[in-house]
Design an enzyme around this catalytic site. Structure first.
Site, PDB file in Angstrom:
ATOM      1  N   GLY A   1       0.816  -1.289  -0.046  1.00 34.01           N
ATOM      2  CA  GLY A   1      -0.096  -0.099  -0.033  1.00 34.01           C
ATOM      3  C   GLY A   1       1.025   1.363   0.022  1.00 34.01           C
TER       4      GLY A   1
ATOM      5  N   CYS B   1       5.319  -6.167   1.637  1.00 30.21           N
ATOM      6  CA  CYS B   1       5.735  -4.644   1.493  1.00 30.21           C
ATOM      7  C   CYS B   1       4.839  -3.975   2.767  1.00 30.21           C
ATOM      8  CB  CYS B   1       5.494  -4.171   0.249  1.00 30.21           C
ATOM      9  SG  CYS B   1       6.034  -2.329  -0.164  1.00 30.21           S
ATOM     10  N   TYR B   2       3.903  -3.086   2.428  1.00 30.38           N
ATOM     11  CA  TYR B   2       3.158  -2.448   3.512  1.00 30.38           C
ATOM     12  C   TYR B   2       2.771  -3.592   4.658  1.00 30.38           C
ATOM     13  CZ  TYR B   2      -0.140   0.349   5.985  1.00 30.38           C
ATOM     14  OH  TYR B   2      -1.033   0.663   7.024  1.00 30.38           O
TER      15      TYR B   2
ATOM     16  N   HIS C   1       8.168  -7.343  -3.739  1.00 30.16           N
ATOM     17  CA  HIS C   1       6.902  -7.882  -4.159  1.00 30.16           C
ATOM     18  C   HIS C   1       6.971  -9.161  -5.073  1.00 30.16           C
ATOM     19  CE1 HIS C   1       4.450  -4.085  -3.434  1.00 30.16           C
ATOM     20  NE2 HIS C   1       5.574  -3.660  -3.467  1.00 30.16           N
TER      21      HIS C   1
ATOM     22  N   GLU D   1       4.748 -10.731  -6.233  1.00 33.59           N
ATOM     23  CA  GLU D   1       3.671 -10.902  -7.374  1.00 33.59           C
ATOM     24  C   GLU D   1       4.302 -10.463  -8.617  1.00 33.59           C
ATOM     25  OE1 GLU D   1       3.679  -9.043  -4.826  1.00 33.59           O
ATOM     26  OE2 GLU D   1       2.829  -7.313  -4.790  1.00 33.59           O
TER      27      GLU D   1
ATOM     28  N   SER E   1     -13.064  -1.579 -30.596  1.00 33.02           N
ATOM     29  CA  SER E   1     -12.178  -0.749 -30.845  1.00 33.02           C
ATOM     30  C   SER E   1     -11.026  -1.299 -31.817  1.00 33.02           C
ATOM     31  CB  SER E   1     -11.471  -0.233 -29.587  1.00 33.02           C
ATOM     32  OG  SER E   1     -10.543  -1.470 -29.213  1.00 33.02           O
ATOM     33  N   GLY E   2     -11.140  -2.756 -31.898  1.00 35.79           N
ATOM     34  CA  GLY E   2     -10.188  -3.539 -32.627  1.00 35.79           C
ATOM     35  C   GLY E   2      -8.904  -4.202 -31.990  1.00 35.79           C
TER      36      GLY E   2
ATOM     37  N   ASP F   1      -9.091  -6.530 -26.285  1.00 37.75           N
ATOM     38  CA  ASP F   1      -9.997  -6.854 -25.064  1.00 37.75           C
ATOM     39  C   ASP F   1     -11.372  -6.712 -25.739  1.00 37.75           C
ATOM     40  OD1 ASP F   1      -7.811  -6.673 -23.735  1.00 37.75           O
ATOM     41  OD2 ASP F   1      -8.030  -4.457 -23.067  1.00 37.75           O
TER      42      ASP F   1
ATOM     43  N   SER G   1     -12.506  -7.290 -28.596  1.00 36.99           N
ATOM     44  CA  SER G   1     -12.710  -8.020 -29.582  1.00 36.99           C
ATOM     45  C   SER G   1     -13.197  -9.490 -28.951  1.00 36.99           C
ATOM     46  CB  SER G   1     -11.543  -8.455 -30.300  1.00 36.99           C
ATOM     47  OG  SER G   1     -11.046  -7.159 -31.162  1.00 36.99           O
TER      48      SER G   1
ATOM     49  N   LYS H   1      -4.254  -8.925 -19.234  1.00 38.28           N
ATOM     50  CA  LYS H   1      -4.001  -8.759 -20.512  1.00 38.28           C
ATOM     51  C   LYS H   1      -3.481 -10.207 -20.961  1.00 38.28           C
ATOM     52  CE  LYS H   1      -4.312  -5.600 -23.195  1.00 38.28           C
ATOM     53  NZ  LYS H   1      -5.411  -4.976 -23.945  1.00 38.28           N
TER      54      LYS H   1
END
Ligand code: XMP
Length: 512
Positions: free
Chosen positions: A58, A85-86, A172, A174, A226-227, A230, A232, A368
């Site tokens: 955080g 971390c935090y 981190h 992750e 949008s082409g 995502d 599509s 993504k």
């Protein structure tokens, strides 16, 4: 997330990477749920499926008066806990250790020296690269805790309290920069919490189709296509769910990629989609005239898109607007309780409050690369699945300063050159995005024996796995030189080309 499956709870202290932790756990096939940082211990205790708890990173300091709230009784539930971390600092602070406001924080890749390769650090080796992003440091451990590893600036970079099954890492695990990060998380989830996997890694096509059917029922919907991958993927999934009740709308804003409208027509010619193409170039350039502030640009573009969708929805008798928003769009727009607004992705922060349509975002929790995997499962053409990402506000955020048709064309042309020169090299596959940015300043040059006073272009070419972090591509100079020479030869408005050698963070990929 209900049912009887083993679950790991992630308490969200507002870190940019909180949801990424959940994603890594999903990759192990284990269910995870992100909950607010102030979730009561009694609520967690009631759910026997919860096998472990992760406290996320955080932006605050544990000493801040406005630090996110936390029920300290969570630490006494007897469940395995991992602080990141935090979270690592908070556990130390609340258990009687000492956290000092860091004069010398650590940002970026650091070398972790492992003194005790056990628990979260089992099989990690004696030394490994980890990614740090913190100001404060833990300088004294609470009683019952031991150090597992250190870096140059964090003597207590990882700790364990084996009796209480409480662990912490200052870095981190992750993010992909932490080389053995997935192993460290798997050590916690599989070997410490013993949570069992409950779902296959295969993607959630059926789940999304069922959800879409249930959400929209017999009502009609429109989707902004949008082409990009995502929208599509979202269009294809929703059309499988509700068929002819869906109309896809492609808006040509004048800010799109090179020859995008032709591409869209070609790509979706065979899909059973009711596709409408709207020419809105004039509307967008008029709306952006005189505007230079990046956030204002995004909001104007977002609003224009929505107004056009509302108009089209009336024609299509649609009640629903579907968007291909993915998780990273939402996190960067500051949508979780404690996260800060990095930039308002046009399709999130740009949505007007009085939206006249109901909103459905089937990909809202995916990253993504997960959407790409989904596209492969759906057997979408390689051209779509391997396509570079393109921001919704389009080239407007790659023209710094006022967005004029000329500057947009300059960027479009230069981007075409960059892609031409890179496409057939071995580097192409690794590149997340490669584009040009137009700067509204001018510099002196010498072209054809004459003084020129023109605009510079920036080459931005980055590698990334999930858009949350990125590195600039270490391309050989001869390739960069070819690109630069072609740009200054072929584009009249430009006399200088510079290469952006900044990673994300501290920079973002786009310049606005
Ligand atoms: P940044 O610049 O934040 O970009 O590092 C991360 C990824 O997101 C894309 N991006 C956007 N996509 N609407 C979008 O749909 C937006 O407003 C937006 N801003 C950035 C960017 O192109 C990169 O791939």
């Amino acid at each position: 997330m209900k049912g009887t499956h083993d679950t790991i709870v992630i308490l969200d202290f507002g870190g940019q990477y909180c949801h990424l932790i959940s994603r890594r756990i999903r990759d192990m096939g284990v269910l995870s749920e992100v909950l607010p940082s102030d979730t009561k211990a009694s609520v967690i205790a009631q759910n026997p499926n919860i096998k472990g708890i992760i406290l996320s990173g955080g932006a605050r300091s544990v000493h801040d008066s406005n630090a996110p709230k936390f029920d300290a009784k969570v630490l006494n539930l007897g469940l395995p806990i991992l602080g990141i971390c935090y979270g690592h600092q908070l556990i130390a602070h609340l258990s009687g250790g000492k956290v000092v406001r860091g004069a010398s924080g650590e940002y970026g890749l650091m070398n972790l020296a492992v003194s005790k390769g056990q628990h979260t650090l089992a099989k990690v080796g004696k030394s490994t690269k980890v990614w740090m992003n913190h100001g404060d440091v833990v300088t004294k451990l609470p009683a019952g805790f031991e150090v597992l590893a250190s870096t140059e600036h964090s003597k207590i970079a990882a700790y364990a309290n084996t009796k209480k099954k409480i662990f912490g890492v200052q870095f981190h695990p992750e993010v992909t920069h932490t080389k053995k990060g997935s192993l460290m998380l798997a050590n916690f989830v599989k070997n410490i919490t013993h949570a069992k996997p409950s779902r296959s890694k295969a993607f959630l096509v059926d789940e999304i189709i069922t959800e879409a059917k249930m959400t929209m029922g017999k009502e009609r919907a429109i989707i902004g296509l949008s082409g990009g991958i995502d929208s599509s993927v979202a269009a294809l999934l929703v059309s499988r769910a509700i068929g002819k009740q869906l109309t896809a709308v492609y808006v040509d804003t004048g800010l799109m990629r090179d020859r995008e409208t032709e591409y869209i027509k070609k790509m979706f010619a065979r899909a059973k989609l009711d596709l409408k193409i709207i020419d809105a170039k004039k509307e967008f350039f008029a709306g952006l005239a005189g505007v230079t502030d990046p956030e204002t640009k995004r909001k104007i573009i977002g609003t224009l898109f929505v107004r056009i969708f509302e108009r089209e929805a009336i024609k299509a008798k649609a009640q629903w607007l579907i968007q291909g928003t993915i998780y990273s769009d939402r996190i960067e727009s500051g949508l979780t309780k404690h996260s800060s607004n990095i930039k308002s992705h046009h399709n999130v922060g740009g949505l007007p409050k009085d939206l006249k349509l109901k909103l459905y975002e089937p990909l809202r929790d995916l990253y993504k690369d997960e959407v790409r995997a989904l596209a492969r499962t759906l057997k979408m053409p390689l051209e779509i699945t391997t396509r570079q990402v393109f921001p919704g506000p389009g080239l407007a955020i790659r023209v710094l300063g006022e967005v004029t048709p000329e500057a947009v064309e300059t960027v479009r042309h230069a981007t075409r050159i960059i892609e031409d020169e890179l496409r057939n090299t071995k580097y192409w596959k690794k590149i997340w995005m490669s584009f040009a940015v137009f700067l509204p300043v001018r510099s002196v040059g010498i072209q054809g024996d004459e003084r020129s006073y023109k605009h510079p272009l920036v080459l931005r070419i980055v590698e990334s796995d999930d858009a949350m972090t990125a590195n600039f591509a270490k391309l050989p100079f001869p390739i960069l030189e070819r690109i630069s020479t072609r740009i200054t030869n072929e584009i009249k408005a430009v006399n200088r080309v510079v290469y952006d050698i900044t990673n994300k963070p501290p920079a973002t990929m786009e310049w606005e």
